[in-house]
Design a protein around this motif. Structure first.
Motif, PDB file in Angstrom:
ATOM      1  N   VAL A  46      16.629  -1.230 -13.393  1.00  0.00           N
ATOM      2  CA  VAL A  46      17.210  -0.244 -12.464  1.00  0.00           C
ATOM      3  C   VAL A  46      16.815   1.160 -12.897  1.00  0.00           C
ATOM      4  CG1 VAL A  46      19.365   0.783 -11.632  1.00  0.00           C
ATOM      5  CG2 VAL A  46      19.122  -1.717 -11.733  1.00  0.00           C
ATOM      6  N   GLN A  47      16.970   1.444 -14.190  1.00  0.00           N
ATOM      7  CA  GLN A  47      16.637   2.757 -14.718  1.00  0.00           C
ATOM      8  C   GLN A  47      15.170   3.077 -14.474  1.00  0.00           C
ATOM      9  OE1 GLN A  47      19.464   4.101 -15.312  1.00  0.00           O
ATOM     10  NE2 GLN A  47      18.234   5.960 -15.426  1.00  0.00           N
ATOM     11  N   GLU A  70      13.769   6.231 -12.200  1.00  0.00           N
ATOM     12  CA  GLU A  70      12.910   7.284 -12.773  1.00  0.00           C
ATOM     13  C   GLU A  70      11.705   7.557 -11.885  1.00  0.00           C
ATOM     14  OE1 GLU A  70      11.791   5.834 -16.632  1.00  0.00           O
ATOM     15  OE2 GLU A  70      13.865   6.006 -17.384  1.00  0.00           O
ATOM     16  N   ARG A  71      11.257   6.533 -11.184  1.00  0.00           N
ATOM     17  CA  ARG A  71      10.048   6.684 -10.375  1.00  0.00           C
ATOM     18  C   ARG A  71      10.333   6.801  -8.881  1.00  0.00           C
ATOM     19  NH1 ARG A  71       5.341   5.481 -13.485  1.00  0.00           N
ATOM     20  NH2 ARG A  71       6.044   5.240 -15.621  1.00  0.00           N
ATOM     21  N   LEU A  72      11.597   6.962  -8.526  1.00  0.00           N
ATOM     22  CA  LEU A  72      11.973   7.098  -7.107  1.00  0.00           C
ATOM     23  C   LEU A  72      12.571   8.468  -6.800  1.00  0.00           C
ATOM     24  CD1 LEU A  72      13.519   3.558  -6.390  1.00  0.00           C
ATOM     25  CD2 LEU A  72      11.396   4.490  -5.422  1.00  0.00           C
ATOM     26  N   LYS A  73      12.229   9.453  -7.630  1.00  0.00           N
ATOM     27  CA  LYS A  73      12.843  10.784  -7.455  1.00  0.00           C
ATOM     28  C   LYS A  73      12.483  11.416  -6.117  1.00  0.00           C
ATOM     29  CE  LYS A  73      13.726  11.520 -12.279  1.00  0.00           C
ATOM     30  NZ  LYS A  73      12.951  11.491 -13.504  1.00  0.00           N
ATOM     31  N   GLU A  74      11.296  11.076  -5.607  1.00  0.00           N
ATOM     32  CA  GLU A  74      10.874  11.626  -4.309  1.00  0.00           C
ATOM     33  C   GLU A  74      11.361  10.754  -3.148  1.00  0.00           C
ATOM     34  OE1 GLU A  74       8.963  14.515  -4.133  1.00  0.00           O
ATOM     35  OE2 GLU A  74       9.388  14.553  -6.296  1.00  0.00           O
ATOM     36  N   HIS A  78       0.832  -1.211   0.000  1.00  0.00           N
ATOM     37  CA  HIS A  78       0.000   0.000   0.000  1.00  0.00           C
ATOM     38  C   HIS A  78       0.862   1.256   0.000  1.00  0.00           C
ATOM     39  CE1 HIS A  78       0.396   1.711   4.103  1.00  0.00           C
ATOM     40  NE2 HIS A  78       0.837   0.509   4.363  1.00  0.00           N
ATOM     41  N   ASN A  79       2.093   1.140   0.503  1.00  0.00           N
ATOM     42  CA  ASN A  79       2.984   2.305   0.528  1.00  0.00           C
ATOM     43  C   ASN A  79       4.080   2.187  -0.539  1.00  0.00           C
ATOM     44  OD1 ASN A  79       3.978   0.112   1.935  1.00  0.00           O
ATOM     45  ND2 ASN A  79       4.964   1.311   3.532  1.00  0.00           N
ATOM     46  N   LEU A  80       3.728   1.583  -1.644  1.00  0.00           N
ATOM     47  CA  LEU A  80       4.670   1.456  -2.764  1.00  0.00           C
ATOM     48  C   LEU A  80       5.243   2.840  -3.090  1.00  0.00           C
ATOM     49  CD1 LEU A  80       5.389  -0.946  -4.795  1.00  0.00           C
ATOM     50  CD2 LEU A  80       3.947   0.300  -6.410  1.00  0.00           C
ATOM     51  N   PRO A  81       6.574   2.976  -3.145  1.00  0.00           N
ATOM     52  CA  PRO A  81       7.142   4.316  -3.267  1.00  0.00           C
ATOM     53  C   PRO A  81       7.180   4.870  -4.692  1.00  0.00           C
ATOM     54  CG  PRO A  81       8.896   2.698  -3.109  1.00  0.00           C
ATOM     55  CD  PRO A  81       7.596   1.942  -2.984  1.00  0.00           C
ATOM     56  N   ARG A 116      16.322   7.802  -0.415  1.00  0.00           N
ATOM     57  CA  ARG A 116      16.988   6.697   0.302  1.00  0.00           C
ATOM     58  C   ARG A 116      16.771   5.375  -0.416  1.00  0.00           C
ATOM     59  NH1 ARG A 116      16.128   7.457   6.696  1.00  0.00           N
ATOM     60  NH2 ARG A 116      17.948   6.063   6.811  1.00  0.00           N
ATOM     61  N   HIS A 117      15.587   5.194  -1.024  1.00  0.00           N
ATOM     62  CA  HIS A 117      15.396   4.024  -1.888  1.00  0.00           C
ATOM     63  C   HIS A 117      16.398   4.104  -3.050  1.00  0.00           C
ATOM     64  CE1 HIS A 117      11.297   3.872  -0.096  1.00  0.00           C
ATOM     65  NE2 HIS A 117      11.261   2.613  -0.482  1.00  0.00           N
ATOM     66  N   ALA A 118      16.414   5.272  -3.685  1.00  0.00           N
ATOM     67  CA  ALA A 118      17.271   5.450  -4.863  1.00  0.00           C
ATOM     68  C   ALA A 118      18.739   5.268  -4.488  1.00  0.00           C
ATOM     69  CB  ALA A 118      17.034   6.825  -5.477  1.00  0.00           C
ATOM     70  N   GLY A 119      19.096   5.744  -3.306  1.00  0.00           N
ATOM     71  CA  GLY A 119      20.492   5.659  -2.862  1.00  0.00           C
ATOM     72  C   GLY A 119      20.972   4.217  -2.753  1.00  0.00           C
ATOM     73  N   VAL A 120      20.181   3.363  -2.108  1.00  0.00           N
ATOM     74  CA  VAL A 120      20.612   1.962  -1.969  1.00  0.00           C
ATOM     75  C   VAL A 120      20.583   1.252  -3.320  1.00  0.00           C
ATOM     76  CG1 VAL A 120      20.107   1.660   0.485  1.00  0.00           C
ATOM     77  CG2 VAL A 120      18.284   1.236  -1.184  1.00  0.00           C
ATOM     78  N   LEU A 121      19.604   1.620  -4.136  1.00  0.00           N
ATOM     79  CA  LEU A 121      19.487   0.980  -5.448  1.00  0.00           C
ATOM     80  C   LEU A 121      20.723   1.291  -6.300  1.00  0.00           C
ATOM     81  CD1 LEU A 121      17.918  -0.638  -7.510  1.00  0.00           C
ATOM     82  CD2 LEU A 121      16.585   1.400  -8.056  1.00  0.00           C
ATOM     83  N   LYS A 122      21.101   2.565  -6.322  1.00  0.00           N
ATOM     84  CA  LYS A 122      22.280   2.956  -7.115  1.00  0.00           C
ATOM     85  C   LYS A 122      23.533   2.273  -6.587  1.00  0.00           C
ATOM     86  CE  LYS A 122      20.767   7.588  -8.151  1.00  0.00           C
ATOM     87  NZ  LYS A 122      20.905   8.944  -7.641  1.00  0.00           N
ATOM     88  N   LEU A 123      23.666   2.241  -5.268  1.00  0.00           N
ATOM     89  CA  LEU A 123      24.868   1.655  -4.671  1.00  0.00           C
ATOM     90  C   LEU A 123      24.971   0.155  -4.985  1.00  0.00           C
ATOM     91  CD1 LEU A 123      27.375   2.040  -2.886  1.00  0.00           C
ATOM     92  CD2 LEU A 123      25.930   1.679  -0.876  1.00  0.00           C
TER      93      LEU A 123
END
Lengths: 154, 725
Positions: B547-548, B552-556, B494-497, B559-566
């Protein structure tokens, strides 16, 4: 009467000869390092050495050890055992720790026979030891490290 | 456990979080009222000496009182480190002990007036509390030393366990211990600037490693009080069955058998040894009344869940207009997911020792919620809770299993002790079969995922429907359900980011007689899987890189984007691989920690496969004990992966099909991948790591295996061999 060596000391037992070694060691001899996990030799938490070979004490009737020599985690003192326990601590392998006596007994038995185990050897020797914390990754590393430190000493 | 909604999403310590557990009082039969507490703030303002978290003895040993259960997650090390840091103690002088059950002092600040461990909150809720306790202790030691030396406190410093004056004089912690005991603690001691942390963030060794490596650590199994008897219990063969008649005559004739008692939960057998009790168990004859029992098997349950899924459930998220998006869609895709019941199967089967004697009830066990166990025991024995003493033992794993709202195995032990009338201590030990068949599973769950695409091929709608059992409803924790649906069904869904214009999530609570419970990461176990696998399917449909597409959908959601990129960077995402290998990715937030995992798999022509490596990135705020965090990620991944690959509890005519590790298959050494963990540097308040490593593991692997399959893996577990046809 059943008579055997437990960690180097002579012990005797009279009674139900089908009683598993594990419960004699835990309840009669009051050595509680070996754990109960499944009762059917499927998890390895109770692993002890019988005449140098790893056995699942939960499924080993006490009659089977008559005249033999049993070592538990409390009785480990070989060079290999020290190397294994040091490697375990250096890597902080343990989490809940419950299965670790059994893991260490299996690892020591492996290294006593094969001081340079491959990953395949480790899989074969350790697959019978379950760890629900899944510390396998570190157990593998610790066995390799112990092997290296033993090679250095030799 | 799922107390996640009481954990501030951002660990803002001034934010007031209230938790009312008034239903606990009614449900568990004891009065703790509904006392609102403030999360993240230390409890008592004024206290004498070091208070109830720290003890300093004349030999300068510092003992930290640990209010949480250590079931492997390493909280004894983490909490001790927080205190040591603020006291500027030397790590070698630190010791620890488990706290007694006393919620007035040792409540979890996120659980209100309840002492408990769960929801990956141990570090998060203790962080400020123990920093303040440690800082207050240091403040008082400095003051005491200054007084001794007749100097200004500003001239006194503490480092590595020594109190020093600029003249060169030193005192040990033990030297001032008795002075400090007479002092009043400062209300707001100065906390260290995080940049000055020395222990926190360093690789402190686990404090429990030596004893656990030598077989010296004590678990409930090992509790051996003078005169202790052993007990086993026979539970009903079907959930909801009751005893029609009991013949205990043969068992009572056996040498060493002390009592056979019928309890509301089964038949308890007390003997002088575990082996004797086990032998006696074989000759107890019970006639069961199965008329009210749950008799449906997995097959019937799947059918009923699928029927329920045809109707709309309780809608918990509805952004934009999903109906319109689907109506106007140029293309839609959908997947149906089946998640079986899962057993926690901790290595130590459930157990609890009890002695009822002289108006006291002593309990030795590993308890995740001592307040509940204490309350339930008190009501059964007929005592006030303060007469029930819980002596916490290490738990040989738990994964949520030792946090049961009705006290479960503790209740078994207390009932046996009470009904046997024996005043000797009795240690109840479940067998593995008892542990696997007596209920409390990760709920079996059915999910439907649907996505729509507009005429430009853009994602236009996302719809998730979940059918599962409620963990909370009908329990003393039902008060935690705040809307029409128990959110443990949909958490993580329900809280899908991901940014989407039209998204809807709804759920049905199925009513089944099989007891269910939080299982390491709770609803995230299935929602991370369904959403992350379906997201890959959406990306595939759109021809985008997984990943891309996520970024694109994690701009807000930095912290999600940070771990994903790493994780992607460290794993070499997109690198060229041999034909029989592939990578897959998943990212998920649970319990306010963020984890991304990239899996690398090998698939053979015959459908056999291996998971070769997982690269994991975690953001859990300030990393207090980095190596323990890495260990929790490794273990969490193994636990999650094992469940997705090979674990399932199934039922036939209401009876559990699995009994032991010969037909329930957790991860073993040979299947364990290599794991690499990277921790994001962060200044945020620390959050938990016990559970968050688990959810992304399954979907990351499924997404990697997908490259060899005609369709995604939607029915769990995967099994040993994939269908490549």
């Amino acid at each position: 009467m059943i008579k055997f060596k437990l960690n180097g000391k002579s012990v005797t037992y009279e009674g139900d000869s089908s009683k598993p070694l594990l419960w004699f060691v835990r309840e009669d001899a009051e050595l509680t390092g070996s754990k109960f996990g499944c009762g059917v030799a499927m998890c390895g938490a109770c692993t002890m050495h019988l005449n140098g070979n790893p056995v699942r004490a939960c499924s080993t009737p006490i009659s089977m050890v008559d005249g033999g020599s049993v070592t538990t985690i409390e009785g480990l003192e070989s060079k290999t055992a020290k190397a294994v326990q040091t490697a375990w601590q250096d890597l902080d392998v343990v989490q809940c720790g419950y299965c670790q006596s059994g893991q260490i007994m299996s690892a020591v038995a492996l290294l006593e026979k094969n001081n340079k185990p491959t990953d395949e050897d480790i899989n074969a020797a350790m697959d019978g030891n379950l760890c629900r914390c899944a510390t396998y990754h570190r157990i593998r590393k610790a066995i390799h490290n112990a092997s290296k430190s033993l090679a250095k000493e030799a | 456990m799922n107390f996640s909604r009481f954990v501030p999403q951002k660990q803002n310590l001034s934010r007031r979080e209230f938790l009312k557990v008034s239903s606990l009082a009614a449900g568990a039969g004891f009065a703790i009222g509904s006392v609102p507490l403030v999360a993240g703030e230390a409890t008592p303002a004024v206290q004498q000496g070091l208070g109830h978290f720290i003890k300093v003895t004349s030999d300068s040993l510092v003992t930290v009182v640990i209010k949480h259960l250590d079931k492997g997650q390493g909280v004894t090390t983490g909490l001790t480190a927080i205190v040591a840091e603020e006291m500027d103690a030397d790590w070698s002088q630190m010791r620890w002990e488990f706290a007694p059950a006393d919620a007035t002092k040792y409540n979890n600040l996120f659980f209100g007036p309840v002492q408990g461990t769960g929801g990956s909150t141990a570090i998060a809720n203790s962080w400020m509390q123990l920093r303040q306790a440690g800082a207050a202790a240091k403040h008082m030691m400095v003051k005491a030393a200054a007084k001794r030396w007749q100097v200004a406190p500003a001239e006194v410093t503490v480092a590595e366990g020594k109190i020093k004056h600029k003249s060169g004089k030193t005192l040990s912690f033990g030297d001032v211990a008795s002075d400090v005991a007479k002092m009043t603690a400062p209300e707001k001691p100065n906390l260290k600037d995080p940049k000055d942390f020395k222990l926190i963030g360093s690789n402190i060794p686990r404090i429990d490693s030596p004893e656990k490596t030598k077989g010296k650590a004590n678990y409930t199994l090992d509790v051996n009080q003078p005169g202790m008897l052993k007990a086993v219990i026979i539970h009903p063969p079907l959930f909801g069955a009751t005893i029609k008649s009991l013949d205990k005559s043969e068992a009572l004739k056996m040498k060493g058998v002390k009592a056979v008692v019928q309890t509301p939960r089964g038949v308890g057998i007390v003997a002088d040894s575990y082996w004797t009790a086990t032998q006696a168990r074989q000759v107890v004859k019970i006639d069961w009344d199965e008329s009210a029992a749950e008799k449906r098997g997995s097959k019937e349950l799947w059918k009923s869940y699928k029927t329920m899924a045809r109707e709309e459930g309780q809608v918990v998220r509805n952004d934009g207009d999903v109906t319109k998006a689907f109506k106007e869609a140029a293309k839609t895709i959908n997947l149906e997911f089946e998640f079986p019941y899962l057993a926690h199967s901790a290595m130590e089967p459930m157990n609890c020792a009890v002695q009822i004697k002289e108006g006291q009830c002593d309990i030795w066990t590993g308890s995740q919620i001592p307040t509940v166990d204490q309350g339930v025991a008190a009501s059964v024995v007929g005592l006030t809770p303060d007469k029930v003493n819980i002596h916490t033992q290490f738990a040989g794993g738990s994964f949520g299993r030792r946090a049961v709202p009705n006290a479960d195995f503790v209740l078994d032990a207390v009932l046996i002790a009470k009904l046997s009338g024996l005043d000797a201590p009795i240690n109840l030990q479940w067998s593995r079969e008892d542990d696997m068949q007596a209920g409390y599973y990760r709920p079996m769950t059915y999910q439907e995922m649907k996505a729509s695409f507009d005429d430009k091929g853009e994602l236009s709608g996302w719809h998730q429907r979940v059918v599962s059992q409620s963990i909370l409803r009908g329990t003393p924790f039902a008060g935690m359900i705040q809307g029409p649906l128990d959110m443990t069904l949909v958490e993580g869904g329900h809280n899908l980011p991901y940014a989407m214009d039209n998204i809807k999530v709804d759920g049905h609570e199925a009513s089944v007689g099989v007891p269910v419970l939080w299982w390491r990461s709770v609803g995230h176990t299935h929602n991370a899987y369904s959403t992350e696998v379906f997201l890959d399917e959406v990306a595939r449909t759109m021809g985008k890189d997984p990943v891309q597409f996520r970024l694109e959908r994690l701009k807000e959601h930095p912290r999600h984007a940070g771990v994903l990129k790493l994780a992607a960077e460290k794993a070499g995402w997109g690198k060229k691989l041999p034909k029989n290998k592939a990578q897959g990715v998943a990212v998920h937030e649970s319990f306010s920690s963020f984890v991304a995992e990239v899996a690398e798999v090998t698939v053979n022509d015959d459908g056999t496969y291996s998971v070769d490596k997982i690269v994991c990135a975690v953001d859990c705020g300030i990393a207090i004990t980095p190596d323990v965090i890495k260990a929790q990620m490794e273990g969490g991944i193994g636990y999650g992966l094992g469940s997705c690959m090979s674990e399932a509890v199934t039922l036939t005519d209401g009876k559990v099909d699995q009994a032991n590790f010969y037909n329930y298959f957790p991860m073993r050494m040979s299947k364990m991948p290599e794991i690499e963990v990277h921790i994001v540097q962060s200044g945020e308040s620390p959050t938990g790591v016990g559970e968050p490593g688990t959810p992304p593991a399954g979907p990351a692997v499924a997404n990697a295996l997908r490259k060899f399959l005609k369709k995604p893996l939607t029915k769990l577990p995967f099994g040993d061999r994939l269908d490549l046809a």
